[in-house]
Design a protein around this motif. Structure first.
Motif, PDB file in Angstrom:
ATOM      1  N   PHE A  16       0.830  -1.204   0.000  1.00 42.49           N
ATOM      2  CA  PHE A  16       0.000   0.000   0.000  1.00 42.49           C
ATOM      3  C   PHE A  16       0.869   1.260   0.000  1.00 42.49           C
ATOM      4  N   LEU A  17       0.374   2.297  -0.672  1.00 45.94           N
ATOM      5  CA  LEU A  17       0.940   3.635  -0.597  1.00 45.94           C
ATOM      6  C   LEU A  17      -0.120   4.562  -0.039  1.00 45.94           C
ATOM      7  N   LEU A  18       0.254   5.372   0.944  1.00 43.52           N
ATOM      8  CA  LEU A  18      -0.673   6.329   1.564  1.00 43.52           C
ATOM      9  C   LEU A  18      -0.082   7.724   1.499  1.00 43.52           C
ATOM     10  N   ALA A  19      -0.958   8.701   1.197  1.00 47.81           N
ATOM     11  CA  ALA A  19      -0.541  10.096   1.161  1.00 47.81           C
ATOM     12  C   ALA A  19      -1.740  10.974   1.492  1.00 47.81           C
ATOM     13  N   PRO A  20      -1.504  12.182   1.981  1.00 50.45           N
ATOM     14  CA  PRO A  20      -2.621  13.088   2.237  1.00 50.45           C
ATOM     15  C   PRO A  20      -3.395  13.426   0.970  1.00 50.45           C
ATOM     16  N   ALA A  21      -2.680  13.430  -0.172  1.00 52.71           N
ATOM     17  CA  ALA A  21      -3.282  13.771  -1.463  1.00 52.71           C
ATOM     18  C   ALA A  21      -2.253  13.469  -2.540  1.00 52.71           C
ATOM     19  N   GLU A  22      -2.614  13.693  -3.783  1.00 52.66           N
ATOM     20  CA  GLU A  22      -1.627  13.578  -4.850  1.00 52.66           C
ATOM     21  C   GLU A  22      -0.606  14.713  -4.726  1.00 52.66           C
ATOM     22  N   ASP A  23       0.556  14.498  -5.357  1.00 51.05           N
ATOM     23  CA  ASP A  23       1.616  15.516  -5.354  1.00 51.05           C
ATOM     24  C   ASP A  23       2.041  15.849  -3.917  1.00 51.05           C
ATOM     25  N   LEU A  48       4.070  11.288  -6.132  1.00 47.78           N
ATOM     26  CA  LEU A  48       4.328  11.124  -4.705  1.00 47.78           C
ATOM     27  C   LEU A  48       5.823  11.010  -4.424  1.00 47.78           C
ATOM     28  N   THR A  49       6.214  11.430  -3.231  1.00 48.19           N
ATOM     29  CA  THR A  49       7.593  11.339  -2.774  1.00 48.19           C
ATOM     30  C   THR A  49       7.633  10.503  -1.496  1.00 48.19           C
ATOM     31  N   PRO A  50       8.290   9.347  -1.510  1.00 49.87           N
ATOM     32  CA  PRO A  50       8.319   8.509  -0.312  1.00 49.87           C
ATOM     33  C   PRO A  50       9.000   9.204   0.865  1.00 49.87           C
ATOM     34  N   ALA A  51       8.406   9.041   2.040  1.00 50.87           N
ATOM     35  CA  ALA A  51       8.994   9.568   3.271  1.00 50.87           C
ATOM     36  C   ALA A  51       9.474   8.443   4.180  1.00 50.87           C
ATOM     37  N   ALA A  52       8.887   7.261   4.046  1.00 51.67           N
ATOM     38  CA  ALA A  52       9.256   6.137   4.905  1.00 51.67           C
ATOM     39  C   ALA A  52       8.597   4.867   4.389  1.00 51.67           C
ATOM     40  N   GLY A  74      16.230   7.074  -0.326  1.00 52.82           N
ATOM     41  CA  GLY A  74      16.890   7.635   0.838  1.00 52.82           C
ATOM     42  C   GLY A  74      15.985   7.775   2.045  1.00 52.82           C
ATOM     43  N   VAL A  75      15.149   6.757   2.301  1.00 49.19           N
ATOM     44  CA  VAL A  75      14.189   6.826   3.408  1.00 49.19           C
ATOM     45  C   VAL A  75      14.423   5.667   4.373  1.00 49.19           C
ATOM     46  N   LEU A 125       4.139  10.645  10.103  1.00 49.09           N
ATOM     47  CA  LEU A 125       4.953  10.538   8.898  1.00 49.09           C
ATOM     48  C   LEU A 125       4.192  11.082   7.702  1.00 49.09           C
ATOM     49  N   ALA A 126       4.877  11.815   6.836  1.00 47.51           N
ATOM     50  CA  ALA A 126       4.290  12.279   5.577  1.00 47.51           C
ATOM     51  C   ALA A 126       2.988  13.044   5.787  1.00 47.51           C
ATOM     52  N   GLY A 127       2.875  13.769   6.887  1.00 49.81           N
ATOM     53  CA  GLY A 127       1.656  14.509   7.162  1.00 49.81           C
ATOM     54  C   GLY A 127       0.500  13.632   7.606  1.00 49.81           C
ATOM     55  N   LEU A 128       0.784  12.402   7.974  1.00 50.59           N
ATOM     56  CA  LEU A 128      -0.237  11.454   8.412  1.00 50.59           C
ATOM     57  C   LEU A 128       0.078  10.979   9.823  1.00 50.59           C
TER      58      LEU A 128
END
Length: 229
Positions: A16-23, A48-52, A74-75, A125-128
């Motif tokens: 799974f990939l999770l993000a607050p939104a696209e971009d 998206l840019t991976p944070a972890a 680099g995460v 993480l990643a605003g989540l």
């Protein structure tokens, strides 16, 4: 919230990939075998840019691509300390019989930066904001990740602790039937019925549906097969 999921590898483990939104920044959960290409495709598609990287447990079908993904972006990777050793030595969690099914040897490397999850904690993480629940039983370091949605509901990334209609197997090294049943009773069943369950294998479900239809949660599950590696 953006949630992208897809099965990967010979055992079709869900990534799974999770993000607050696209971009935006994102978190990747359980990058298993053959996960690199579909992950990169999803990153490009949604900008998206991976944070972890987060791992629900240490079995190779959920962590196989973790080192490559972490190194490329680099995460760090996050895993419970009880399962950390599996990142470099996956065979220790399988036993000789299961390892033989995969050619007798599975070679992996620990990612460059490993951070250990604290059970029953909150991870930002990643605003989540993820709630981490330690749910031993399938492995000693199995965890579930919970996150609230903007619509007011919540998601449960249950790894191999809970599936639609089943639970994780406990017959491999580190597995414990009493522990997984305790984890389900104390950590999973108290969740609201509308909690969406996104498991490590198979289709999504809800806590309400599993409470009623899952034989391991409604009684009499001993005669039903468990799932997972």
């Amino acid at each position: 919230m953006l949630v992208a999921g897809f099965p990967v590898g010979a055992l079709q483990a869900n990534c799974f990939l999770l993000a607050p939104a696209e971009d935006a920044d994102c978190v990747i959960i359980d990058p298993g075998q053959d996960a690199v290409e579909p992950i990169e495709e999803a990153l490009r598609k949604h900008r998206l840019t991976p944070a972890a990287v987060l791992l629900t447990h240490g079995h190779f079908d959920h962590v196989f691509s973790a080192a490559e993904v972490c190194r490329a972006h680099g995460v760090p990777v996050w895993i419970h300390p009880e399962d950390r050793a599996m990142l470099a030595d996956p065979a220790r969690a399988l036993g000789p019989t299961a390892t033989a099914l995969f050619g007798g040897r599975i070679e992996m490397a620990e990612p460059d930066e490993v951070r250990e999850l604290a059970g029953d904690s909150v991870l930002e993480l990643a605003g989540l904001s993820f709630t981490v629940d330690h749910t031993p039983g399938h492995t000693k370091g199995s965890v579930c990740f919970r996150i609230s949605t903007e619509e007011g509901g919540s998601l449960l990334f249950s790894g191999d602790t809970l599936f639609a209609g089943s639970i994780g197997r406990t017959d491999l090294p580190g597995g414990d039937t009493e522990e997984i049943m305790r984890s389900l009773k104390e950590k999973i069943l108290p969740l609201p019925d509308d909690t969406v369950v996104l498991p490590g294998h198979g289709p999504a479900s809800t806590i309400g549906r599993e409470r009623v239809t899952n034989p391991f949660l409604s009684g009499g599950g001993a005669s039903f097969p468990t799932r997972g590696l």
